[in-house]
Design an enzyme around this catalytic site. Structure first.
Site, mmCIF file in Angstrom:
data_model
loop_
_atom_site.group_PDB
_atom_site.id
_atom_site.type_symbol
_atom_site.label_atom_id
_atom_site.label_comp_id
_atom_site.label_asym_id
_atom_site.label_seq_id
_atom_site.Cartn_x
_atom_site.Cartn_y
_atom_site.Cartn_z
ATOM 1 N N ARG A 18 0.864 -1.188 0.000
ATOM 2 C CA ARG A 18 0.000 0.000 0.000
ATOM 3 C C ARG A 18 0.894 1.229 0.000
ATOM 4 O O ARG A 18 1.520 1.537 1.012
ATOM 5 C CB ARG A 18 -0.865 -0.037 1.276
ATOM 6 C CG ARG A 18 -2.040 0.894 1.267
ATOM 7 C CD ARG A 18 -2.650 0.991 2.662
ATOM 8 N NE ARG A 18 -1.862 1.869 3.507
ATOM 9 C CZ ARG A 18 -1.761 1.755 4.828
ATOM 10 N NH1 ARG A 18 -2.368 0.789 5.472
ATOM 11 N NH2 ARG A 18 -1.040 2.617 5.517
ATOM 12 N N HIS A 22 -3.761 4.542 4.687
ATOM 13 C CA HIS A 22 -4.841 3.538 4.736
ATOM 14 C C HIS A 22 -6.115 4.112 4.101
ATOM 15 O O HIS A 22 -6.731 3.509 3.228
ATOM 16 C CB HIS A 22 -5.089 3.116 6.181
ATOM 17 C CG HIS A 22 -6.331 2.324 6.366
ATOM 18 N ND1 HIS A 22 -6.463 1.025 5.930
ATOM 19 C CD2 HIS A 22 -7.539 2.653 6.902
ATOM 20 C CE1 HIS A 22 -7.683 0.586 6.206
ATOM 21 N NE2 HIS A 22 -8.359 1.553 6.794
ATOM 22 N N TYR A 48 3.554 5.683 11.413
ATOM 23 C CA TYR A 48 3.928 4.321 11.813
ATOM 24 C C TYR A 48 4.788 3.600 10.771
ATOM 25 O O TYR A 48 5.109 2.435 10.922
ATOM 26 C CB TYR A 48 2.673 3.481 12.136
ATOM 27 C CG TYR A 48 1.632 3.464 11.034
ATOM 28 C CD1 TYR A 48 1.734 2.579 9.965
ATOM 29 C CD2 TYR A 48 0.550 4.341 11.069
ATOM 30 C CE1 TYR A 48 0.789 2.576 8.959
ATOM 31 C CE2 TYR A 48 -0.415 4.338 10.066
ATOM 32 C CZ TYR A 48 -0.287 3.456 9.012
ATOM 33 O OH TYR A 48 -1.225 3.452 8.013
HETATM 34 C C1 LIG Z 1 -15.285 -6.086 11.258
HETATM 35 C C2 LIG Z 1 -14.412 -4.869 11.222
HETATM 36 N N1 LIG Z 1 -13.537 -4.661 12.226
HETATM 37 C C3 LIG Z 1 -12.749 -3.555 12.204
HETATM 38 C C4 LIG Z 1 -12.848 -2.656 11.181
HETATM 39 C C5 LIG Z 1 -11.967 -1.414 11.156
HETATM 40 N N2 LIG Z 1 -10.999 -1.527 10.072
HETATM 41 C C6 LIG Z 1 -11.162 -0.843 8.927
HETATM 42 S S1 LIG Z 1 -9.952 -1.163 7.831
HETATM 43 C C7 LIG Z 1 -9.164 -2.203 8.890
HETATM 44 C C8 LIG Z 1 -7.867 -2.886 8.482
HETATM 45 C C9 LIG Z 1 -8.074 -3.844 7.363
HETATM 46 O O1 LIG Z 1 -6.846 -4.330 6.914
HETATM 47 P P1 LIG Z 1 -6.759 -5.306 5.691
HETATM 48 O O2 LIG Z 1 -7.785 -6.379 5.796
HETATM 49 O O3 LIG Z 1 -5.351 -5.736 5.573
HETATM 50 O O4 LIG Z 1 -7.193 -4.402 4.451
HETATM 51 P P2 LIG Z 1 -6.512 -3.084 3.864
HETATM 52 O O5 LIG Z 1 -7.244 -1.903 4.466
HETATM 53 O O6 LIG Z 1 -5.072 -3.100 4.208
HETATM 54 O O7 LIG Z 1 -6.746 -3.137 2.391
HETATM 55 C C10 LIG Z 1 -9.859 -2.289 10.087
HETATM 56 C C11 LIG Z 1 -9.431 -3.106 11.235
HETATM 57 C C12 LIG Z 1 -13.787 -2.915 10.161
HETATM 58 N N3 LIG Z 1 -13.924 -2.112 9.099
HETATM 59 N N4 LIG Z 1 -14.545 -4.029 10.190
#
Ligand SMILES: Cc1ncc(C[n+]2csc(CCOP(=O)(O)OP(=O)(O)O)c2C)c(N)n1
Length: 366
Positions: free
Chosen positions: A256, A260, A269
């Site tokens: 990425r 985020h 970070y």
């Molecule tokens: C069930 C749930 N728990 C927590 C969140 C908060 N949250 C949003 S994005 C994220 C990280 C996701 O990381 P990843 O699956 O690696 O996807 P990326 O954003 O890196 O594409 C979190 C914990 C959420 N959206 N849904």
């Protein structure tokens, strides 16, 4: 003691970071001309991405999740799928969605908080953007089960992040997909971060692909910055699933390059040196270097493409900004077949209050 099981995880790559071919190319990539549509879509996705961030910064979008650096994963997935397959995306799969017919205007609408942006004009059976992490992996198992019951030669394709593979939903979905040999392809868009949580602190597993082994299904890693590798792996997994061979888990290794979302500041970070080093791996220039070397691309074509993408994105922005804001009843209208009495009252109150709330406010997304 004796060994009762062994396994290995393979890694697939055709183009190295310098755009050199590392092994014989798959048939679709033998003619560089066939790769140009993939390149064009990656560039369009990147242009859209930059504009969406600019729109958020000027208050036109609520937030935005960038796909910068991850274009090869979604374009690879989208280009491998057939129309009748079903895509169950997370929130960075713009390249796959564009490939399938979702418009930029729809995605601008969605990120501005207008749910009509989820009513895709692309394959209408595709699922909306999924923000709750990993829930779409379960939905994909359900969709694949429906295809199996109906004996339809279609495949459900779920795309999700590395963080999603820490969720129960993920394990449950791949487990049942393995047990029932469901026609599903699970693609991990491993961009190394789950917001500020690095991949290494997310799991002690050496690869995410090996999580497939416990579900009894094949798992492999691909270079997620090599669109040829992603497309080839997904195409093979789709063909296998369509023929009744069951599901596959594909871990696409990418990075990425942006924050985020627009609500995040990754410099808090993540060290700048690592990000800089990752720029040397990124998918768009990798394919461009290869195409230029083959004589299939040049500066003139690049300039024309840049202009074309900028004007297509600008047209979508104008269309989006001109769309009238929805009335407050919108938030009640797609939740229930029959609205419960309490919510009916709230809906009526919101409609009655709307003219006063709207007085003095903008009527469209501009
Ligand atoms: C069930 C749930 N728990 C927590 C969140 C908060 N949250 C949003 S994005 C994220 C990280 C996701 O990381 P990843 O699956 O690696 O996807 P990326 O954003 O890196 O594409 C979190 C914990 C959420 N959206 N849904």
């Amino acid at each position: 003691m004796s060994v009762v099981a062994t396994f290995q995880i393979e890694f697939r790559r055709f183009l190295d970071p310098a755009g050199h071919v590392t092994q014989p190319l798959p048939p679709f990539a033998a003619d560089p001309q066939n790769l140009i549509p993939l390149y064009r879509m990656m560039v369009l996705t990147r242009t859209f991405d930059a504009k969406a961030i600019a729109l958020q910064r000027t208050g036109r979008l609520g937030t935005f999740a960038s796909s910068l650096g991850q274009e090869a994963v979604s374009v690879g997935v989208g280009s491998a799928m057939r129309d009748e397959d079903v895509l169950l995306p997370a929130y960075r799969e713009y390249g796959a969605q564009f490939w399938r017919g979702v418009t930029m205007t729809e995605l601008f609408l969605y990120w501005s908080g207008d749910e009509r942006g989820m009513d895709f004009s692309g394959p209408r059976h595709d699922f909306p953007i999924c923000v709750p992490i990993a829930t779409q992996v379960c939905h994909a198992a359900g969709v694949a089960y429906a295809f199996q019951l109906r004996r339809e030669p279609r495949v459900a394709v779920a795309v999700f992040g590395d963080g999603a593979t820490s969720k129960g939903d993920f394990y449950e979905a791949i487990n049942i997909a393995g047990a029932w040999r469901l026609p599903a392809v699970f693609v991990i868009n491993n961009n190394q971060w789950a917001i500020s949580m690095p991949r290494l602190r997310q799991t002690a597993a050496q690869t995410l692909a090996q999580k497939a082994i416990a579900a009894g299904i094949p798992g492999e890693q691909v270079d997620g910055n090599d669109v040829i590798a992603v497309r080839h792996a997904v195409e093979q997994a789709l063909a296998k699933a369509r023929a009744g061979g069951g599901p596959t888990l594909i871990e696409a290794l990418t990075y990425r390059l942006g924050d985020h979302t627009t609500a995040d500041d990754a410099s808090r970070y993540r060290d700048a040196e690592t990000v800089k080093a990752q720029w040397a791996q990124e998918p768009v220039s990798r394919l461009r270097t290869y195409l230029v070397r083959c004589g299939a691309w040049d500066r003139e074509k690049e300039e024309a493409l840049e202009k074309e993408c900028a004007s297509r994105v600008q047209a979508a922005v104008e269309e989006f900004l001109a769309i009238k804001l929805p009335g407050p009843e919108q938030m009640f209208d797609h939740l229930y077949a029959t609205l419960p009495p309490g919510l009916q009252e709230q809906r009526a109150a919101a409609v009655a209050f709307a003219p006063r709330a709207a007085a003095g406010q903008e009527e469209d997304h501009g």
